[in-house]
Scaffold this active site. Sequence first.
Site, short mmCIF file in Angstrom:
data_model
loop_
_atom_site.label_atom_id
_atom_site.label_comp_id
_atom_site.label_asym_id
_atom_site.label_seq_id
_atom_site.Cartn_x
_atom_site.Cartn_y
_atom_site.Cartn_z
N GLU A 60 0.83 -1.21 0.00
CA GLU A 60 0.00 0.00 0.00
C GLU A 60 0.86 1.25 0.00
O GLU A 60 0.57 2.22 -0.69
CB GLU A 60 -0.96 0.03 1.18
CG GLU A 60 -1.77 1.30 1.22
CD GLU A 60 -3.23 1.10 1.58
OE1 GLU A 60 -3.95 2.11 1.53
OE2 GLU A 60 -3.64 -0.01 1.91
N SER A 61 1.94 1.23 0.74
CA SER A 61 2.83 2.39 0.78
C SER A 61 3.42 2.67 -0.60
O SER A 61 3.41 3.81 -1.06
CB SER A 61 3.96 2.15 1.78
OG SER A 61 3.43 2.04 3.09
#
Length: 147
Positions: A66-67
Amino acid sequence: MSETPAPRSTDDLMASLPHGMGGLNEKMGIELVEFSADRVVATMPVEGNTQPYGLLHGGASVVLAESLGSMGSALHADPLGKVAVGVDINATHHRSATAGLVTGTATPVHLGRSSACFEVVVTDERGKRVCTARITCALVPKEQLGM
């Protein structure tokens, strides 16, 4: 029709983020290696990010994915005067990792005006695939978020 602002350098974009890469990334030990329009790469230690059996926690792989996908989406959204907001993520875990570093590599699948989608491949130190994830971000006008 409003004029699209000129793209900023990746360093300028990172410097403009109010919390840098974010507190969770710091706690997880995520280190940015490469940040470009073509791909975003970071490493994360397995140690400290394990589940009770000593294996890399699946949620840790998802945090890394996600980052990276969010950062790639933010880089695409910035020249459009927009910010990236995650709306969907999924992940498949292929094998475990028990030590060392894992590396996540995010590459764009779709870069549009209202959404961006990235595939993220997480590998162990031997280059073996640990996880494959896909993240989709909505690209929202900054003023809509009060920015």
